[in-house]
Each structure stands twice: as structure tokens, then as C-alpha cells.
Scaffold this motif. Sequence first.
Motif, mmCIF file in Angstrom:
data_model
loop_
_atom_site.group_PDB
_atom_site.id
_atom_site.type_symbol
_atom_site.label_atom_id
_atom_site.label_comp_id
_atom_site.label_asym_id
_atom_site.label_seq_id
_atom_site.Cartn_x
_atom_site.Cartn_y
_atom_site.Cartn_z
ATOM 1 N N TYR A 281 3.275 4.446 0.321
ATOM 2 C CA TYR A 281 2.892 4.349 1.604
ATOM 3 C C TYR A 281 3.635 4.634 2.969
ATOM 4 O O TYR A 281 4.854 4.335 2.817
ATOM 5 C CB TYR A 281 2.450 2.784 1.816
ATOM 6 C CG TYR A 281 1.677 2.495 0.443
ATOM 7 C CD1 TYR A 281 0.222 2.650 0.293
ATOM 8 C CD2 TYR A 281 2.205 1.932 -0.645
ATOM 9 C CE1 TYR A 281 -0.558 2.631 -0.924
ATOM 10 C CE2 TYR A 281 1.493 1.719 -1.886
ATOM 11 C CZ TYR A 281 0.250 2.083 -1.939
ATOM 12 O OH TYR A 281 -0.524 1.905 -3.071
ATOM 13 N N LEU B 172 0.178 -1.709 4.373
ATOM 14 C CA LEU B 172 -0.848 -0.858 4.243
ATOM 15 C C LEU B 172 -1.857 -1.168 5.173
ATOM 16 O O LEU B 172 -1.858 -2.249 5.735
ATOM 17 C CB LEU B 172 -1.440 -1.242 2.797
ATOM 18 C CG LEU B 172 -1.001 -0.707 1.561
ATOM 19 C CD1 LEU B 172 0.763 -1.269 1.135
ATOM 20 C CD2 LEU B 172 -1.781 -0.587 0.284
ATOM 21 N N HIS C 90 -7.590 -1.630 1.371
ATOM 22 C CA HIS C 90 -8.028 -2.474 0.393
ATOM 23 C C HIS C 90 -9.346 -2.796 0.085
ATOM 24 O O HIS C 90 -9.984 -3.211 -1.068
ATOM 25 C CB HIS C 90 -7.191 -3.579 0.607
ATOM 26 C CG HIS C 90 -5.745 -3.798 0.767
ATOM 27 N ND1 HIS C 90 -5.031 -4.023 -0.542
ATOM 28 C CD2 HIS C 90 -4.745 -4.000 1.649
ATOM 29 C CE1 HIS C 90 -3.878 -4.103 -0.349
ATOM 30 N NE2 HIS C 90 -3.657 -3.796 1.079
ATOM 31 N N LEU D 8 -4.781 1.688 -5.556
ATOM 32 C CA LEU D 8 -3.502 1.522 -4.865
ATOM 33 C C LEU D 8 -2.459 0.767 -6.014
ATOM 34 O O LEU D 8 -2.726 -0.351 -6.746
ATOM 35 C CB LEU D 8 -3.633 0.338 -3.828
ATOM 36 C CG LEU D 8 -4.699 0.859 -2.788
ATOM 37 C CD1 LEU D 8 -4.979 -0.489 -1.817
ATOM 38 C CD2 LEU D 8 -4.143 1.936 -1.827
#
Length: 328
Positions: free
Chosen positions: A269, A275, A280, A287
Motif C-alpha cells: 500500500y 489504507l 475495505h 487485501l
Amino acid sequence: MPVKRLSVVVTRRLPEVVETRMKELFDVTLRDPDTPMSREELAAAMRQADVLVPTITDTIDAGLLGQAGEKLKLIANYGAGFDHVDVATARQRGILVSNTPGVTTEDTADMVMALILAVTRRIPEGLKVMQSGNWPGWSPMANLGGRLGGRRLGILGMGRIGQAVARRARAFGLQVHYHNRKRVRPETEAELEATWWESLDQMLARMDIVSVNCPHTPSTFHLLNARRLKLMKPSAVVVNTSRGEVIDQNALTRALRAGELAGAGLDVYEQGSELNPRLHELANVVLLPHMGSATIEGRIEMGEKVIINIKTFADGHRPPDQVVPGMF
């Protein structure tokens, strides 16, 4: 008269077998507990040690190098990537830098394929259904993913890892394409059945899957920016196991939310462990917490390379994996 042993500071916990060997060879200070060092702790370590063994979690910039003591002569990085170390400034101060190249090639290539499969076959979504305990049973139209065979894979960076990915991809029936700073040798292209694209833009527009396998350098920062992401097909998937900075994370998030890309598999990332929270929320994004090189075999081999670099330096020779400015 016994030979004075080098003072070595290790910034993170390493496999026990590696730490044990280091204690046998050097006057080593190990990290306990296994947490990233603060900037102040790193500065203190660099004042007391002959050799610092950092990892990717340690940012060693010009300001920190300016606080290094006269003793520090080698930064033996535990890992292949070294963009977290200001190699040019270290060299100016008479400090050598080494890394551990080649160790993680096969492990990272395995993870590329795992992410490709996870995204295209919707494996995390299936896991979530089963773990919820609410699976209603099989249905012919449930959890439909896509077949890998016949798809075009575009590899961005055809170094050791890129070539290892290509070998695996061929076994899955993927068509291999690549963009690289320099075209690889004809015999390598023939072995991999790989098609070279001089234009990254043209390659991106035609790929079904893009795997990022190039290092982070000033020239690759945001190489996949908003403009280039828009060139890709809405059905395309992006996988990144290299460096987060190569992709504009916010632009990628926007493209995924807008349906301009079919999915993404990310192991690295742009802001380290921070992030974009909207990532999400997306079901079509897989991820992982920087697991590409996370095998016990790989971690031990990395440690062995660090030890060889330090021992060679202690014997008055150039470390075999010395990094010099402008290598990439």
C-alpha cells in the motif's frame, strides 16, 4: 589477542535460527518486543553500532543518517527492497548498504497467482459466506467468477519476480505480455512465450489482468495513475505485490468504486499500513498484510544473506549484495 567482534543492531525480530547464528558471530543487539523502532531509537542504534540491520518498516533518510555515529559503516538491509534507505546519502557518509535480492522471488510469484485466483474466482466472498454459517446451498448462478485460461496477463516489470510470475501464468493458460524498461533477451521471451509492449499505455488497454512487479523508484511513482487506470478495460483486474507507491491508491479506489475496474488484489500500500478506508468496503478487492515474502524458508534465507553480507564486510571485502545509487 581475540579479534574484536562487530557491533550489530537488528531492528526487528528474525527467525530464531538467524538470531542464534548472529549471536555466535557478532556482538548483536536483538529487538524485543517485535515492534518498529521509533525515529529516536533508530538514531540511537545508528550511533552505537558498526552495522545496522533494518527492515522495510524503518525509514532511514538523510536526516537520520546525519545523526549516525562514526562507527556505523554498513546498513545490511533485511529485505530486497531498499527504497526506505537513502542510499546516496549513506554513500556520501561512507556507509555501505546491502540487501537480500533473489530470496523472495518464488514466494512472491506464488502470491501473485494466489491473488489473481482470489479476485477472479471470488474466493474471499465464498469464504465469507461459509464463515457466516448462512450458506443457502449450491446454485448454478451463485458466486460466479471468471476462467483464467485464455486471458491476457500484463506484467509490469519483467525482472526475477516478473519472470517467475510468467512461468506460473503459462501453466494456468494465461497469455503473457509485459512492459519493462528494457526488453528481455529473445531466448527468455521465447521460453516464457511473452509479448513485449514498448508502450505501457497500449498494453494496459488490452490486458485482462495486470500484475505490478517493478520496484519503487522516482520514475515508477504512481506509474499507474488515474489516467492510466482509465485506459484499462472495465473487466480488468489489478494485482500489486511489489510496492504500493507504484499505484495511485486513491485513483484505484475511485476506479473500483465507479465500476471502471473489475477488481484488485493488493499486498502492498502507498502509505504503508494506512489504507484508503473505502477499499475495505469493496467486495471485489482482496487485501493482504504484506504477505508476499512471508514463508519461513524465505525469512531464513534472507537472514543468511544478511549474515553473509556482514561477515564479508567484517573480513574486509565488499558485501556481495552491496547496493549502489542508481541501481534501479
